[in-house]
Write a protein that holds these residues in place. Structure first.
Motif, mmCIF file in Angstrom:
data_model
loop_
_atom_site.group_PDB
_atom_site.id
_atom_site.type_symbol
_atom_site.label_atom_id
_atom_site.label_comp_id
_atom_site.label_asym_id
_atom_site.label_seq_id
_atom_site.Cartn_x
_atom_site.Cartn_y
_atom_site.Cartn_z
ATOM 1 N N UNK A 107 0.843 -1.052 0.093
ATOM 2 C CA UNK A 107 -0.091 0.092 0.109
ATOM 3 C C UNK A 107 0.911 1.167 0.079
ATOM 4 N N UNK A 108 2.128 1.429 0.717
ATOM 5 C CA UNK A 108 2.822 2.690 0.712
ATOM 6 C C UNK A 108 3.384 2.623 -0.472
ATOM 7 N N UNK A 109 3.800 1.792 -1.011
ATOM 8 C CA UNK A 109 4.616 1.851 -2.520
ATOM 9 C C UNK A 109 3.656 2.468 -3.426
ATOM 10 N N UNK A 110 2.397 2.005 -3.514
ATOM 11 C CA UNK A 110 1.367 2.239 -4.573
ATOM 12 C C UNK A 110 0.925 3.862 -4.320
ATOM 13 N N UNK A 111 0.736 3.935 -2.902
ATOM 14 C CA UNK A 111 0.393 5.367 -2.500
ATOM 15 C C UNK A 111 1.000 6.493 -2.906
ATOM 16 N N UNK A 112 2.519 6.164 -3.001
ATOM 17 C CA UNK A 112 3.544 7.232 -3.389
ATOM 18 C C UNK A 112 3.471 7.163 -4.609
ATOM 19 N N UNK A 113 3.369 6.088 -5.330
ATOM 20 C CA UNK A 113 3.287 6.034 -6.858
ATOM 21 C C UNK A 113 2.262 6.903 -7.523
ATOM 22 N N UNK A 114 1.210 6.943 -6.967
ATOM 23 C CA UNK A 114 -0.195 7.580 -7.143
ATOM 24 C C UNK A 114 0.325 9.302 -7.232
ATOM 25 N N UNK A 115 0.885 9.560 -6.197
ATOM 26 C CA UNK A 115 1.008 10.965 -5.822
ATOM 27 C C UNK A 115 2.412 11.317 -6.930
ATOM 28 N N UNK A 116 3.309 10.447 -7.089
ATOM 29 C CA UNK A 116 4.283 10.886 -8.095
ATOM 30 C C UNK A 116 3.645 11.096 -9.417
ATOM 31 N N UNK A 117 2.603 10.346 -9.781
ATOM 32 C CA UNK A 117 1.947 10.545 -11.033
ATOM 33 C C UNK A 117 1.412 11.922 -11.227
ATOM 34 N N UNK A 118 0.705 12.329 -9.865
ATOM 35 C CA UNK A 118 0.221 13.543 -10.123
ATOM 36 C C UNK A 118 1.260 14.924 -10.089
ATOM 37 N N UNK A 119 2.299 14.572 -9.445
ATOM 38 C CA UNK A 119 3.749 15.559 -9.394
ATOM 39 C C UNK A 119 4.007 15.764 -10.693
ATOM 40 N N UNK A 120 4.116 14.587 -11.455
ATOM 41 C CA UNK A 120 4.728 14.418 -12.954
ATOM 42 C C UNK A 120 3.893 15.507 -13.613
ATOM 43 N N UNK A 121 2.558 15.292 -13.758
ATOM 44 C CA UNK A 121 1.756 16.218 -14.490
ATOM 45 C C UNK A 121 1.860 17.785 -14.127
ATOM 46 N N UNK A 122 2.197 18.150 -13.055
ATOM 47 C CA UNK A 122 2.481 19.541 -12.420
ATOM 48 C C UNK A 122 3.743 19.778 -13.119
ATOM 49 N N UNK A 123 4.945 18.898 -13.081
ATOM 50 C CA UNK A 123 6.166 19.431 -13.552
ATOM 51 C C UNK A 123 5.919 19.791 -15.065
ATOM 52 N N UNK A 124 5.309 18.872 -15.802
ATOM 53 C CA UNK A 124 5.118 19.020 -17.131
ATOM 54 C C UNK A 124 4.467 20.259 -17.517
ATOM 55 N N UNK A 125 3.503 20.824 -16.768
ATOM 56 C CA UNK A 125 2.905 22.107 -17.110
ATOM 57 C C UNK A 125 3.894 23.432 -16.837
#
Length: 435
Positions: free
Chosen positions: A239-257
């Protein structure tokens, strides 16, 4: 037209010198490369202040790259020894070097490294923060954390590992789901401790936009760190690994912006049967961003041989979509690697990367193997040595046990299948027993 980052240039249709070099190296049409840079599925880590860089592309359709970790620690703080490792890593054509220095003259070492290295350079700024300010972790402020990031960017670092995905929510998920080995990421554990000691949000998450502004200014690629990566096969895909991965996906989109290039860091320790699924998860949840993995190490019981356990996992990961492999040495989990450990780790990682490239169908990947096979068929020893991933070792092994007949080796002698098939195909006698 002007641009700040390689991603922004690609989106504006500007061909940079770095793009031209990478396109040629990868046998990729420049238009294809630019399209993937614009989407974020390929990155070219290239800080504007890294003048000696020979740029590389990482991501979709490119060769799997490898990274070498080194640096000064409190227990092993010999500047010259670590610089000798730098020279060897560059000589062995590692595409990236991560400076994990955490003690002493860290900036002097980093600046010297950037000045001389043709390989891309990565760092983990939080490692440097305690020594940089000479104060306890708890007392470092968010502005001070960001100042260290800016200092590394000014010095010419091409990519930085920032554990921005470990926020308060991720930390709560970790607390509710016990692990055998807890948090094993050094940077992740430091940030978790800072959050707990100060009862505050992760500063790199809370002030993520300020972090992105620094990265954009110097074209630093953001390597979003996996604070919750598994440190044992018991903890993988939890759960911890996957929870963080979801957050990283959101942060990726913010960086690309903001036109900031991103790659995602991943496991870690992981059983073989979970690796392929994890590669798919990362690509899906992080929108195709390049994936940078440590190993994965496929069993926990081989200290002294973890360059092998990681090469097994790395080959499987690369064949299923991983783009960048962090090398692991025989000294992993035991001590700081020496020069020989580093060499073993580089070779093991390069084998894994190349095996993955063959499976992925990377252009020209098989050509190297076909040339080696041709040299073997011809019993062309010099040709084999020149094509070998480690020519020095291949030559040494041959010299240590020379055969009676040059067209054989001491394993098979005159029963050598290559020798005998060549003779038969040419209509010649075999003379296995006769001189």
């Amino acid at each position: 037209m002007t641009y700040k980052t390689q991603m922004e240039a690609a989106r504006k249709g500007i061909v940079t010198p770095q793009m031209e070099i990478v396109a040629k190296k990868e046998h990729m049409p420049i238009e294809t490369l630019m399209e993937r840079l614009a989407k974020g599925t390929v990155i070219i880590p290239a800080n504007i202040n890294h003048k000696s860089l020979d740029p590389e592309g990482v991501g979709e359709g490119t060769r799997t790259k490898i990274n070498v970790n080194l640096g000064i620690s409190k227990d092993c703080n010999n500047f010259d020894v670590e610089m000798e490792k730098v020279n060897k890593a560059i000589e062995m054509k590692a595409e990236a070097i991560m400076d994990l220095s955490s003690y002493g003259k860290t900036r002097e070492f980093r600046q010297t490294l950037v000045e001389k290295s043709t390989a891309m350079i990565g760092t983990v700024p939080i490692y440097d923060a305690v020594g940089f300010y000479d104060k306890e972790l708890k007392d470092i402020t968010k502005d001070e954390f960001l100042k260290v990031v800016r200092t590394h960017a000014e010095d010419g670092v091409d990519f930085m590992t920032i554990h921005a995905g470990l926020n308060r929510a991720t930390a709560e998920r970790f607390k509710k789901n016990s692990r055998l080995t807890n948090i094993v990421s050094r940077g992740g554990s430091l940030l978790y401790a800072w959050m707990e000691l100060n009862n505050k949000e992760n500063p790199f998450y809370e002030y993520y936009d300020e972090l992105l502004d620094i990265c954009r200014e110097y074209d630093v690629t953001l390597s979003l760190g996996d604070a919750c990566r598994p440190g044992s096969i018991a903890d993988s895909t939890d759960a911890s690994q996957i929870e963080e991965l979801i957050v990283l996906g959101e942060l990726t989109k913010r960086a690309w912006e903001k036109d900031v290039q991103v790659m995602i860091e991943g496991p870690g320790h992981m059983a073989i049967n979970e690796i392929a699924a994890n590669m798919i998860l990362e690509k899906r949840l992080c929108h195709g961003a390049p994936f940078y993995v440590l190993g994965p190490i496929v069993t926990d019981v081989a200290p002294g041989y973890d360059h092998i356990t990681s090469a097994i996992g790395g080959a499987i990961a690369a064949s299923n979509g991983a783009d960048f492999l962090c090398y692991v040495t025989p000294a992993e989990h035991l001590r700081l690697p020496n020069l020989d450990d580093m060499k073993e780790g580089i070779i093991a990682s390069k084998i894994a990367a190349h095996a993955g490239d063959i499976a992925k169908g990377i252009p020209n990947a098989r050509d190297w193997d076909n040339k080696m096979s041709k040299a073997r068929q011809e019993l062309n020893w010099e040709g084999m040595f020149q094509l070998a991933m480690d020519p020095e070792k291949a030559r040494r092994y041959r010299a240590e046990s020379m055969p009676e007949n040059e067209d054989s080796c001491t394993m098979c002698g005159k029963m050598c299948s290559m020798r005998n098939m060549n003779k038969i195909m040419e209509g010649k006698d075999l003379n296995i027993l006769r001189d």
